[in-house]
Design a protein around this motif. Structure first.
Motif, PDB file in Angstrom:
ATOM      1  N   VAL A  76      -0.028  15.713   0.664  1.00 57.36           N
ATOM      2  CA  VAL A  76       0.570  15.463   1.980  1.00 57.36           C
ATOM      3  C   VAL A  76      -0.161  14.320   2.692  1.00 57.36           C
ATOM      4  N   GLY A  77      -1.482  14.233   2.490  1.00 54.80           N
ATOM      5  CA  GLY A  77      -2.241  13.146   3.092  1.00 54.80           C
ATOM      6  C   GLY A  77      -1.792  11.782   2.577  1.00 54.80           C
ATOM      7  N   HIS A  78      -1.593  11.667   1.265  1.00 54.12           N
ATOM      8  CA  HIS A  78      -1.127  10.397   0.697  1.00 54.12           C
ATOM      9  C   HIS A  78       0.290  10.056   1.168  1.00 54.12           C
ATOM     10  N   LEU A  79       1.140  11.061   1.305  1.00 55.05           N
ATOM     11  CA  LEU A  79       2.498  10.808   1.791  1.00 55.05           C
ATOM     12  C   LEU A  79       2.475  10.317   3.239  1.00 55.05           C
ATOM     13  N   ASN A  80       1.573  10.870   4.046  1.00 57.44           N
ATOM     14  CA  ASN A  80       1.432  10.384   5.422  1.00 57.44           C
ATOM     15  C   ASN A  80       0.898   8.961   5.448  1.00 57.44           C
ATOM     16  N   ARG A  81      -0.005   8.642   4.528  1.00 57.34           N
ATOM     17  CA  ARG A  81      -0.495   7.267   4.432  1.00 57.34           C
ATOM     18  C   ARG A  81       0.636   6.323   4.052  1.00 57.34           C
ATOM     19  N   ALA A  82       1.509   6.784   3.147  1.00 54.12           N
ATOM     20  CA  ALA A  82       2.650   5.946   2.746  1.00 54.12           C
ATOM     21  C   ALA A  82       3.551   5.651   3.952  1.00 54.12           C
ATOM     22  N   MET A  83       3.804   6.672   4.782  1.00 52.18           N
ATOM     23  CA  MET A  83       4.625   6.467   5.966  1.00 52.18           C
ATOM     24  C   MET A  83       3.917   5.575   6.990  1.00 52.18           C
ATOM     25  N   TYR A  84       2.604   5.740   7.094  1.00 48.99           N
ATOM     26  CA  TYR A  84       1.820   4.881   7.996  1.00 48.99           C
ATOM     27  C   TYR A  84       1.927   3.415   7.585  1.00 48.99           C
ATOM     28  N   PHE A  85       1.783   3.152   6.286  1.00 51.02           N
ATOM     29  CA  PHE A  85       1.891   1.767   5.807  1.00 51.02           C
ATOM     30  C   PHE A  85       3.309   1.229   5.960  1.00 51.02           C
ATOM     31  N   ALA A  86       4.315   2.102   5.790  1.00 47.76           N
ATOM     32  CA  ALA A  86       5.703   1.660   5.968  1.00 47.76           C
ATOM     33  C   ALA A  86       5.942   1.237   7.417  1.00 47.76           C
ATOM     34  N   CYS A  87       5.445   2.026   8.362  1.00 45.72           N
ATOM     35  CA  CYS A  87       5.570   1.642   9.777  1.00 45.72           C
ATOM     36  C   CYS A  87       4.815   0.354  10.052  1.00 45.72           C
ATOM     37  N   ASP A  88       3.663   0.201   9.417  1.00 46.05           N
ATOM     38  CA  ASP A  88       2.871  -1.008   9.570  1.00 46.05           C
ATOM     39  C   ASP A  88       3.626  -2.231   9.054  1.00 46.05           C
ATOM     40  N   ASN A  91       0.801  -1.223   0.000  1.00 50.66           N
ATOM     41  CA  ASN A  91       0.000   0.000   0.000  1.00 50.66           C
ATOM     42  C   ASN A  91       0.837   1.277   0.000  1.00 50.66           C
ATOM     43  N   SER A  92       2.086   1.200   0.478  1.00 52.38           N
ATOM     44  CA  SER A  92       2.940   2.393   0.446  1.00 52.38           C
ATOM     45  C   SER A  92       3.196   2.831  -0.986  1.00 52.38           C
ATOM     46  N   VAL A  93       3.392   1.858  -1.870  1.00 57.55           N
ATOM     47  CA  VAL A  93       3.628   2.180  -3.274  1.00 57.55           C
ATOM     48  C   VAL A  93       2.410   2.858  -3.879  1.00 57.55           C
ATOM     49  N   GLU A  94       1.228   2.320  -3.575  1.00 51.84           N
ATOM     50  CA  GLU A  94      -0.004   2.917  -4.101  1.00 51.84           C
ATOM     51  C   GLU A  94      -0.207   4.333  -3.562  1.00 51.84           C
TER      52      GLU A  94
END
Length: 249
Positions: free
Chosen positions: A88-100, A63-66
């Motif tokens: 910025v919202g999508h970039l935060n989602r990418a970081m959230y998925f990376a932590c996940d 999901n980070s890639v998406e």
């Protein structure tokens, strides 16, 4: 890259179904605890919830890639506020998925010495920032639609003799309660005519309580978090079943 995004999108429905089941288990566990159910039953529900959480993390590996691809598309939007909120919202989602992903690797034993609590808190912080930006986007679009609807109504009504359009916008309303009722009626009309915006607003509002509780910013309790997670998951599934209900861009 495009083929991976297409493949990843096919697993979103499965992830949302498991998410709904996970938060249903959270709500069920809270209900069983309040009802004085046996410890073995509560332990079984808790273990089922944990297994579903781990399965969701597996399904979210790409999901980070998406999210990054979505940010790359959003950066070209003409509206500056939408561009900022979505990118910025999508970039935060990418970081959230990376932590996940790090949490999943730690639980599976692929990474050693992973501080689960630290990475979980970090993940929820990125999730919270993404939700705040999503809600800001929703409120902004709602404001634009309300202003458009108000201008449309003003164009249909006869002009006032004692006020120009410029001064009317800044005049103090003679009856504040009537003005408030008019604004609420306008809000209800706009939301009724725009189901995608209404669903996105409800979904993001429900989701907001999850990181607020997990980060101890606004604790609401396990039962409330379970209910909010279940409701937002069902709304997300509705947008998958009926794509026209998904807010665009």
């Amino acid at each position: 890259m495009d083929s991976w995004v297409r493949f990843n999108s096919q697993s979103q429905a499965k992830e949302k179904i498991i998410r709904a089941a996970q938060y249903a288990c959270t709500l069920l566990g809270y209900t069983l605890h309040k009802g004085g159910a046996g410890a073995q039953l509560r332990r079984t529900v808790s273990q089922l919830e944990a297994h579903m959480s781990l399965t969701r993390k597996l399904l979210r590996l790409g999901n980070s890639v998406e999210a990054i691809e979505s940010a790359k598309r959003a950066i070209h939007l003409s509206d500056s506020i939408l561009r900022l909120c979505l990118t910025v919202g999508h970039l935060n989602r990418a970081m959230y998925f990376a932590c996940d992903n790090v949490l999943w690797a730690g639980k599976m034993g692929l990474l050693c010495k992973v501080d689960q609590r630290k990475w979980s808190q970090r993940s929820f912080k990125y999730y919270l920032f993404a939700l705040i930006l999503n809600l800001t986007r929703d409120v902004y679009e709602l404001h634009l639609l309300m202003e458009r609807e108000a201008r449309r109504g003003a164009a249909k009504s006869p002009p006032s003799r004692d006020s120009s359009p410029c001064t009317a916008a800044w005049a103090v309303p003679p009856d504040p309660s009537a003005w408030l009722r008019g604004r609420l009626s306008l809000l209800a009309t706009v939301l009724h005519n725009n189901p995608p915006l209404l669903l996105d607003l409800l979904k993001n509002t429900c989701d907001l309580f999850i990181p607020l509780d997990r980060l101890a910013i606004y604790p609401t309790g396990t039962g409330f978090v379970g209910a909010c997670g279940l409701a937002s998951s069902l709304l997300a599934l509705l947008t998958i079943v009926h794509p026209w209900l998904k807010l665009k861009p």
